[in-house]
Design a protein around this motif. Structure first.
Motif, PDB file in Angstrom:
ATOM      1  N   MET A  72     -10.982 -83.154  55.799  1.00 48.02           N
ATOM      2  CA  MET A  72     -11.981 -83.751  54.913  1.00 48.02           C
ATOM      3  C   MET A  72     -11.394 -84.871  54.070  1.00 48.02           C
ATOM      4  O   MET A  72     -12.024 -85.920  53.863  1.00 48.02           O
ATOM      5  CB  MET A  72     -12.589 -82.662  54.031  1.00 48.02           C
ATOM      6  CG  MET A  72     -13.405 -81.630  54.794  1.00 48.02           C
ATOM      7  SD  MET A  72     -14.039 -80.320  53.716  1.00 48.02           S
ATOM      8  CE  MET A  72     -14.690 -79.177  54.931  1.00 48.02           C
ATOM      9  N   ALA A  73     -10.174 -84.662  53.582  1.00 45.29           N
ATOM     10  CA  ALA A  73      -9.539 -85.687  52.758  1.00 45.29           C
ATOM     11  C   ALA A  73      -9.276 -86.957  53.563  1.00 45.29           C
ATOM     12  O   ALA A  73      -9.508 -88.078  53.087  1.00 45.29           O
ATOM     13  CB  ALA A  73      -8.242 -85.154  52.167  1.00 45.29           C
ATOM     14  N   LEU A  74      -8.802 -86.807  54.795  1.00 44.65           N
ATOM     15  CA  LEU A  74      -8.489 -87.980  55.607  1.00 44.65           C
ATOM     16  C   LEU A  74      -9.741 -88.651  56.158  1.00 44.65           C
ATOM     17  O   LEU A  74      -9.790 -89.881  56.279  1.00 44.65           O
ATOM     18  CB  LEU A  74      -7.543 -87.587  56.741  1.00 44.65           C
ATOM     19  CG  LEU A  74      -6.161 -87.089  56.292  1.00 44.65           C
ATOM     20  CD1 LEU A  74      -5.285 -86.802  57.493  1.00 44.65           C
ATOM     21  CD2 LEU A  74      -5.483 -88.078  55.362  1.00 44.65           C
ATOM     22  N   LYS A  75     -10.748 -87.853  56.479  1.00 46.12           N
ATOM     23  CA  LYS A  75     -11.995 -88.450  56.977  1.00 46.12           C
ATOM     24  C   LYS A  75     -12.618 -89.368  55.921  1.00 46.12           C
ATOM     25  O   LYS A  75     -13.156 -90.435  56.249  1.00 46.12           O
ATOM     26  CB  LYS A  75     -12.985 -87.365  57.382  1.00 46.12           C
ATOM     27  CG  LYS A  75     -14.274 -87.936  57.974  1.00 46.12           C
ATOM     28  CD  LYS A  75     -15.213 -86.845  58.429  1.00 46.12           C
ATOM     29  CE  LYS A  75     -16.451 -87.463  59.088  1.00 46.12           C
ATOM     30  NZ  LYS A  75     -17.198 -88.371  58.188  1.00 46.12           N
ATOM     31  N   SER A  76     -12.558 -88.946  54.656  1.00 42.94           N
ATOM     32  CA  SER A  76     -13.130 -89.795  53.609  1.00 42.94           C
ATOM     33  C   SER A  76     -12.392 -91.135  53.531  1.00 42.94           C
ATOM     34  O   SER A  76     -13.006 -92.177  53.274  1.00 42.94           O
ATOM     35  CB  SER A  76     -13.078 -89.082  52.256  1.00 42.94           C
ATOM     36  OG  SER A  76     -11.741 -88.956  51.793  1.00 42.94           O
ATOM     37  N   ARG A  77     -11.097 -91.125  53.781  1.00 41.01           N
ATOM     38  CA  ARG A  77     -10.318 -92.356  53.769  1.00 41.01           C
ATOM     39  C   ARG A  77     -10.639 -93.231  54.980  1.00 41.01           C
ATOM     40  O   ARG A  77     -10.701 -94.460  54.871  1.00 41.01           O
ATOM     41  CB  ARG A  77      -8.830 -92.021  53.702  1.00 41.01           C
ATOM     42  CG  ARG A  77      -8.392 -91.484  52.321  1.00 41.01           C
ATOM     43  CD  ARG A  77      -7.115 -90.649  52.416  1.00 41.01           C
ATOM     44  NE  ARG A  77      -6.587 -90.328  51.093  1.00 41.01           N
ATOM     45  CZ  ARG A  77      -7.078 -89.393  50.287  1.00 41.01           C
ATOM     46  NH1 ARG A  77      -8.141 -88.676  50.679  1.00 41.01           N
ATOM     47  NH2 ARG A  77      -6.539 -89.153  49.110  1.00 41.01           N
ATOM     48  N   ILE A  78     -10.837 -92.592  56.126  1.00 37.42           N
ATOM     49  CA  ILE A  78     -11.212 -93.346  57.330  1.00 37.42           C
ATOM     50  C   ILE A  78     -12.595 -93.962  57.146  1.00 37.42           C
ATOM     51  O   ILE A  78     -12.820 -95.140  57.447  1.00 37.42           O
ATOM     52  CB  ILE A  78     -11.168 -92.421  58.566  1.00 37.42           C
ATOM     53  CG1 ILE A  78      -9.729 -91.977  58.860  1.00 37.42           C
ATOM     54  CG2 ILE A  78     -11.763 -93.128  59.777  1.00 37.42           C
ATOM     55  CD1 ILE A  78      -9.634 -90.899  59.926  1.00 37.42           C
ATOM     56  N   ASP A  79     -13.536 -93.163  56.652  1.00 37.76           N
ATOM     57  CA  ASP A  79     -14.899 -93.652  56.474  1.00 37.76           C
ATOM     58  C   ASP A  79     -14.960 -94.823  55.488  1.00 37.76           C
ATOM     59  O   ASP A  79     -15.813 -95.710  55.613  1.00 37.76           O
ATOM     60  CB  ASP A  79     -15.807 -92.524  55.983  1.00 37.76           C
ATOM     61  CG  ASP A  79     -16.054 -91.462  57.046  1.00 37.76           C
ATOM     62  OD1 ASP A  79     -15.740 -91.721  58.224  1.00 37.76           O
ATOM     63  OD2 ASP A  79     -16.553 -90.384  56.699  1.00 37.76           O
ATOM     64  N   ALA A  80     -14.058 -94.814  54.505  1.00 37.97           N
ATOM     65  CA  ALA A  80     -14.028 -95.895  53.516  1.00 37.97           C
ATOM     66  C   ALA A  80     -13.292 -97.127  54.026  1.00 37.97           C
ATOM     67  O   ALA A  80     -13.216 -98.147  53.323  1.00 37.97           O
ATOM     68  CB  ALA A  80     -13.388 -95.403  52.222  1.00 37.97           C
ATOM     69  N   GLY A  81     -12.738 -97.041  55.221  1.00 37.67           N
ATOM     70  CA  GLY A  81     -11.991 -98.154  55.776  1.00 37.67           C
ATOM     71  C   GLY A  81     -10.586 -98.293  55.231  1.00 37.67           C
ATOM     72  O   GLY A  81      -9.901 -99.283  55.501  1.00 37.67           O
ATOM     73  N   GLU A  82     -10.123 -97.293  54.478  1.00 36.24           N
ATOM     74  CA  GLU A  82      -8.777 -97.336  53.892  1.00 36.24           C
ATOM     75  C   GLU A  82      -7.704 -96.998  54.920  1.00 36.24           C
ATOM     76  O   GLU A  82      -6.578 -97.494  54.833  1.00 36.24           O
ATOM     77  CB  GLU A  82      -8.695 -96.362  52.716  1.00 36.24           C
ATOM     78  CG  GLU A  82      -9.558 -96.718  51.519  1.00 36.24           C
ATOM     79  CD  GLU A  82      -8.966 -97.843  50.694  1.00 36.24           C
ATOM     80  OE1 GLU A  82      -7.785 -98.191  50.913  1.00 36.24           O
ATOM     81  OE2 GLU A  82      -9.689 -98.389  49.834  1.00 36.24           O
TER      82      GLU A  82
END
Length: 381
Positions: free
Chosen positions: A347-357
């Protein structure tokens, strides 16, 4: 178990086997409900009358995620769950839950060795994994104190026994945070002060060691052994059992000791850390020999674990983080430690991927580091 819309590379990385770099044996015997409930809390007390330790984040997680491993529907009632557990027997329950964790290597703290707990080798056999020993230095001291005659023998035997035990292990561990807090004097105690304290210790050697001078001597003796053998040194930090003073378990309190160790290069591994995981992340970011995990917190915060993981990832270098379950007593804690580690990290990494980070490839690489590669490097597996 994992979010449905993860990139394939990240999903594959999260499914890979883990190195559990800090855990304990689980019980081989059959447990009553009262015994089981005391194994799923850090408290040493039963729940108040009319209540249950199943009404905790960990208790709810057992009913949700462990029940299906035992062929029950999710959210099975506690009585139904425990009846099924008894029907299968401890051996089968341990095998199923340890295997379900997806661990390729257990590094087992053997300082709590008791007849009812699986040994390191048995943990490996039940879980279908390799297993190695982490030596708890306070247990070695206890063994030495009970047979030493005079202070000089005590000091010599302590160094010899630590070296002998370390020769068969992949790391050392201390619970000095329990015994005198992490705000201990970071300097080596003088020989004279150690002899005087050892004489007092040997007058009643069966008592638990809590003398700050002898604890510091033990710690620095372990540092010398770890330095010679290239072993890491684990520290319990953050929350734990009821005999711990939480305000003295903040890893930032041992900054002076961490600085003192830096020239030696002995890896310092901060275990668990919650609720001080942000302080631990800072230490891991500043000092090249400091590593960190949030093992125990994943299991006990359960559905809340993504927030803890997200906060660790705020600052801690990815090559400084590791996975541990800190399982103890019941195999449910191993399965859930691994499950919530994977879910929280996903969940933590998906949020970063979704944000384009982040890219999915970078996320998968970080998962590999934290799940196994960092531990293999530091413990020289």
């Amino acid at each position: 178990m994992l979010p449905a819309d993860l990139p394939d590379a990240l999903r594959d990385a999260l499914a890979a086997p883990l190195v559990d770099h800090h855990c304990h044996g689980v019980r081989r015997d059959e447990l009553s409900r009262a015994q089981f409930e005391l194994q799923i809390t850090e408290s040493d007390s039963p729940a108040p009358p009319g209540t249950t330790h199943f009404d905790t984040p960990l208790g709810a997680a057992i009913r949700r995620w462990c029940a299906p491993v035992l062929d029950l529907e999710p959210h099975a009632a506690p009585a139904v769950y425990l009846a099924r557990r008894a029907e299968l027997g401890a051996g089968e329950v341990n095998r199923r839950l340890l295997e379900a964790a997806g661990v390729v290597a257990f590094l087992v703290d053997t300082g709590l060795e008791r007849p009812e707990l699986l040994t390191a080798a048995e943990m490996g056999r039940h879980g279908g994994a390799a297993a190695d020993e982490i030596v708890r230095i306070e247990q070695v001291e206890q063994d030495v104190a009970e047979v030493a005659d005079v202070a000089v023998d005590y000091m010599d035997s302590l160094a010899e026994e630590l070296a002998a035990r370390a020769a068969r292990a992949v790391g050392l561990k201390t619970v000095i945070g329990y015994r005198c807090g992490l705000d201990f004097d970071p300097s080596r105690p003088s020989r004279g002060s150690v002899i005087a304290a050892a004489n007092r210790r040997l007058s009643d050697p069966k008592e638990r060691l809590d003398d700050p001078i002898l604890l510091r001597h033990l710690l620095w003796t372990a540092v010398d052994v770890a330095h010679r053998r290239g072993l890491p040194l684990q520290f319990h930090t953050g929350f734990g059992d009821s005999d711990l003073d939480l305000d003295r378990a903040d890893p930032a309190r041992m900054t002076g000791f961490i600085r003192a160790l830096q020239p030696l290069g002995v890896p310092v591994i901060l275990l668990h850390c919650y609720p001080f995981h942000r302080q631990a992340a800072y230490l891991a970011g500043i000092y090249p020999h400091v590593y960190v995990d949030v093992g125990l917190a994943m299991t006990h915060t359960a559905a809340g674990s993504p927030r803890v993981m997200d906060e660790l990832l705020e600052l801690a270098p990815f090559h400084k983080q590791m996975f541990s379950s800190d399982c103890y007593g019941v195999a449910e804690t191993c399965h859930l430690g691994a499950l919530y580690y994977r879910r929280a990290l996903a969940m933590a990494l998906k949020s970063r991927i979704d944000a384009g980070e982040w890219s999915a490839a970078d996320a998968a690489r970080v998962v590999h580091m934290i799940g196994s590669a960092n531990a293999r490097r530091v413990y020289r597996l």
